[in-house]
Design an enzyme around this catalytic site. Sequence first.
Site, PDB file in Angstrom:
ATOM      1  N   TYR A 180       0.842  -1.196   0.000  1.00 38.83           N
ATOM      2  CA  TYR A 180       0.000   0.000   0.000  1.00 38.83           C
ATOM      3  C   TYR A 180       0.883   1.253   0.000  1.00 38.83           C
ATOM      4  O   TYR A 180       2.058   1.202   0.355  1.00 38.83           O
ATOM      5  CB  TYR A 180      -0.946   0.031   1.207  1.00 38.83           C
ATOM      6  CG  TYR A 180      -0.256   0.156   2.561  1.00 38.83           C
ATOM      7  CD1 TYR A 180       0.104   1.402   3.068  1.00 38.83           C
ATOM      8  CD2 TYR A 180       0.021  -0.966   3.330  1.00 38.83           C
ATOM      9  CE1 TYR A 180       0.731   1.523   4.309  1.00 38.83           C
ATOM     10  CE2 TYR A 180       0.643  -0.859   4.568  1.00 38.83           C
ATOM     11  CZ  TYR A 180       0.995   0.392   5.051  1.00 38.83           C
ATOM     12  OH  TYR A 180       1.627   0.502   6.266  1.00 38.83           O
ATOM     13  N   CYS A 181       0.302   2.357  -0.422  1.00 42.37           N
ATOM     14  CA  CYS A 181       0.915   3.677  -0.249  1.00 42.37           C
ATOM     15  C   CYS A 181      -0.072   4.513   0.569  1.00 42.37           C
ATOM     16  O   CYS A 181      -0.853   3.960   1.336  1.00 42.37           O
ATOM     17  CB  CYS A 181       1.282   4.314  -1.584  1.00 42.37           C
ATOM     18  SG  CYS A 181      -0.128   4.697  -2.662  1.00 42.37           S
ATOM     19  N   PHE A 182      -0.042   5.824   0.435  1.00 40.45           N
ATOM     20  CA  PHE A 182      -0.898   6.624   1.309  1.00 40.45           C
ATOM     21  C   PHE A 182      -2.375   6.502   0.953  1.00 40.45           C
ATOM     22  O   PHE A 182      -3.208   6.199   1.800  1.00 40.45           O
ATOM     23  CB  PHE A 182      -0.478   8.092   1.296  1.00 40.45           C
ATOM     24  CG  PHE A 182      -1.253   8.933   2.277  1.00 40.45           C
ATOM     25  CD1 PHE A 182      -1.124   8.721   3.637  1.00 40.45           C
ATOM     26  CD2 PHE A 182      -2.128   9.906   1.851  1.00 40.45           C
ATOM     27  CE1 PHE A 182      -1.850   9.465   4.557  1.00 40.45           C
ATOM     28  CE2 PHE A 182      -2.861  10.664   2.759  1.00 40.45           C
ATOM     29  CZ  PHE A 182      -2.719  10.444   4.118  1.00 40.45           C
TER      30      PHE A 182
ATOM     31  N   TYR B 115      -3.083   3.326   2.904  1.00 42.66           N
ATOM     32  CA  TYR B 115      -2.992   3.526   4.352  1.00 42.66           C
ATOM     33  C   TYR B 115      -4.221   4.258   4.892  1.00 42.66           C
ATOM     34  O   TYR B 115      -4.761   3.907   5.944  1.00 42.66           O
ATOM     35  CB  TYR B 115      -1.728   4.327   4.667  1.00 42.66           C
ATOM     36  CG  TYR B 115      -1.709   4.939   6.044  1.00 42.66           C
ATOM     37  CD1 TYR B 115      -1.295   4.194   7.154  1.00 42.66           C
ATOM     38  CD2 TYR B 115      -2.114   6.258   6.254  1.00 42.66           C
ATOM     39  CE1 TYR B 115      -1.296   4.747   8.425  1.00 42.66           C
ATOM     40  CE2 TYR B 115      -2.118   6.813   7.518  1.00 42.66           C
ATOM     41  CZ  TYR B 115      -1.706   6.061   8.603  1.00 42.66           C
ATOM     42  OH  TYR B 115      -1.715   6.613   9.864  1.00 42.66           O
TER      43      TYR B 115
END
Length: 363
Positions: free
Chosen positions: A93-95, A123
């Site tokens: 995942y990223c933000f 996230y």
Amino acid sequence: MADLQPSRDLFLADTPMLDARAPVEFGKGAFPTAVNLPLMNDSERHQVGLRYKEEGQQSAIELGHQLVSGAVKEARIAAWADFARTHPDGCLYCFRGGLRSQITQQWLKSEAGIAYPRVAGGYKALRHFLMEAIEQALAECAFVVVGGMTGSGKTDVLLQLDNALDLEAYANHRGSSFGKRASPQPSPIDFEHRLAIALIKLQAQGHHWFALEDESRLIGACALPLALHQRMQSLPMVWLEDSREGRVERILRDYVSGLCDEYVTLDPRHGFERYRAHLLAALGKLVKRLGDQRYRQLVQLMETALARQEKDGVVDLHRAWIDALLAQYYDPIYAFQREAKRSRLLFAGRQAEVVDFLRQYRP
């Protein structure tokens, strides 16, 4: 490959997570099973962010590809591939589930031949899911607060229950002025995540009510979710009783012998000095409430005990300042609190009696 949706299953399975955000983002908050293997480091992310503000998205993307290229790109893909091969059941995942996780996923596939799932919404969506889990538990479940004088063994009670929420364990702090541990606390966000995941797991085991220790809003630097703290002010309570002597011995075990061992294990060379500084600083926080004369008397007792402990490992002299601090400071406060909470008390007794009551209790 279809994106994964935030779900209970991800946390119930302790799913390994590849966090592609920058280290500064990871440090503010992540998840217990996440490992930070960023697409861009903090400096690169900062440069790309400035370019985005000045020249727009396409120019920022081009700069990102320039910064993460060649040997840098190869090293990051190798790290991701190693994680994915080690954790074939994981995800990334990223933000927000945007470009950074898309690029990470694409490079893993094109350069390493690994199809690896990513979390939709990233996230932000995972955190929202966990915060909703806390709100849902507060709305649907019952809670009982375990209270008692300082050193009465409230944590010992929780450790004997299958449905306990050990808030101090999640915060890595014992909750009082002396409660700091040798190892650091999690970030406030990580503390919330630990609490939410504990609730999810206990509910999955079939528990519908939970025991937790009576706490103030702050446990060290970690704050209880406001809704939980407000709820705790009216929850039913059990009160744990023990003699002054028993409480002194428990404090000696946890805050002297145990804490010293923690510091020395982490830092064999300087651990005892860090432990000494910890105790003196904790006492110093109470100087205004104790008054100058009582404070100086306690400092003298503590310094004498520390000198003996450092010399030959004997901790017996610590009982003097512990007993005095209980009598002169903590016990009057807790006696007042118990009286104020009398209408909420379900039961009072010694440790075995309280544990037995809570095991049989049904809201």
